[in-house]
Design an enzyme around this catalytic site. Structure first.
Site, mmCIF file in Angstrom:
data_model
loop_
_atom_site.group_PDB
_atom_site.id
_atom_site.type_symbol
_atom_site.label_atom_id
_atom_site.label_comp_id
_atom_site.label_asym_id
_atom_site.label_seq_id
_atom_site.Cartn_x
_atom_site.Cartn_y
_atom_site.Cartn_z
ATOM 1 N N LYS A 103 41.089 41.425 48.778
ATOM 2 C CA LYS A 103 42.378 41.178 49.431
ATOM 3 C C LYS A 103 42.210 40.241 50.619
ATOM 4 C CE LYS A 103 45.060 44.775 47.461
ATOM 5 N NZ LYS A 103 45.538 46.138 47.495
ATOM 6 N N ARG A 160 39.679 50.786 43.583
ATOM 7 C CA ARG A 160 40.292 49.890 42.590
ATOM 8 C C ARG A 160 39.681 48.507 42.799
ATOM 9 N NH1 ARG A 160 44.537 46.338 42.270
ATOM 10 N NH2 ARG A 160 45.771 46.397 40.347
#
Ligand code: HH2
Length: 307
Positions: A245, A279
């Protein structure tokens, strides 16, 4: 396993929080068990996802990638057909989301041994996935976007990931304003878990997720990662999605190696702090990281790789 019977009907105080113990595993409706800490491999069947957009839009390539993640040791595969990329993710019609995920789910249902989760806000997409054998709904809106989602999850007895976010797909970054981000996220997730259980979702199959990057600045993400034990103390398994991210890029660097190691550091510390599922886009790397972090934290005595 195909399930054709699932029909969609139309239509804190941090200090005093009760310390509940987390289960060391998740038992799915079909008897399969996911041992924690677990690695969730991301399979984005989209043209525009921030990390792997366009790579697995073709069903054969998507299936190949899912099988490769399973072979690398992923404990479950998260299939998504709609990007939530903050830089202007556009809402797509449900027909397009379905057209992307349906052929992949149909093929994976027969070939994948590990459980499948469906990353969607829409009950119609979740229902198709559950009928193809998916066992988990990963809803980034914590069952808020589609009022039929909670009833569907309850009827299917599937596991549900409830993620914190604010605003919509395209504008959530404008909502990154909190007085106390940890308190607000923990209280929100506790309330959504209560809502889900009240709607009939099996309590032991509720998973909470702070939603890193969704209506969060880098500082918010760091505070939430540091406060993971507060979220874990609610007693539900906690999923952390830090992989690649933009806050990882800002802190560790945006090159391939920097993203890989920045993600690894976030996952290792998340597991040490009590996270049950990470994840990730690179399942092989995460399997090694999670095995090491779990062993060091005394959480897991299963050595994933033989010396
Ligand atoms: N992050 C993304 C998508 N779904 N689901 C959960 N539960 N937690 C997350 O942190 C999370 C999520 C965004 O990552 P990605 O799927 O790689 O990108 P995109 O949304 O652009 O497809």
């Amino acid at each position: 396993m195909r399930r054709s019977w699932i029909k969609t009907k139309s239509s804190c105080d941090r200090g005093s929080r009760r310390r509940a113990s987390q289960s060391p595993h998740l038992k799915l409706y079909d008897g399969r068990v996911i041992k924690f800490p677990a690695v969730m491999g991301v399979l984005n069947v989209t043209p525009d996802s921030f990390s792997d957009g366009g790579r697995y839009l073709e069903a054969d390539r998507a299936v190949e990638h899912a099988l490769a993640m399973e072979a690398a040791g992923a404990d479950l595969i998260d299939v998504g057909g709609e990007s939530s990329r903050p830089a202007g993710a556009s809402e797509i019609p449900v027909e397009i989301e379905l057209a992307r995920v349906r052929p992949v789910l149909a093929r994976l249902g027969k070939r994948l041994r590990v459980p499948i989760s469906i990353d969607t806000r829409r009950a119609e997409v979740a229902r198709v996935a559950l009928e193809s054998g998916a066992a988990i709904i990963n809803d980034i809106t914590a069952l808020e976007h589609d009022c039929e989602m909670a009833a569907l999850a309850a009827r299917a007895k599937c596991a549900v990931v409830l993620m914190h976010m604010r605003g919509g797909l395209a504008n959530h970054i404008e909502f990154a304003r909190y007085r106390d981000v940890v308190r607000e996220v923990v209280e929100y997730l506790e309330a959504r878990a209560r809502f889900a259980a009240g709607a009939g979702v099996v309590r032991s199959r509720i998973i909470l997720d702070p939603g890193l990057g969704f209506a969060k600045t880098a500082q918010h993400n760091l505070k939430l990662l540091a406060a993971l034990p507060d979220l874990c103390a609610l007693g539900y398994p906690v999923l952390v999605g830090a992989s690649r991210k933009s806050f990882v890029a800002r802190i560790a660097g945006a090159g391939e190696r920097e993203l890989e190691f920045g993600t690894a550091a976030a996952n290792a510390l998340a597991v040490a702090a009590g996270a049950s599922i990470v994840r990730v886009h690179d399942a092989g790397a995460a399997v090694a990281v999670v095995a090491m972090a779990a062993a060091m934290a005394g959480r897991d005595q299963r050595f994933r790789r033989n010396a």
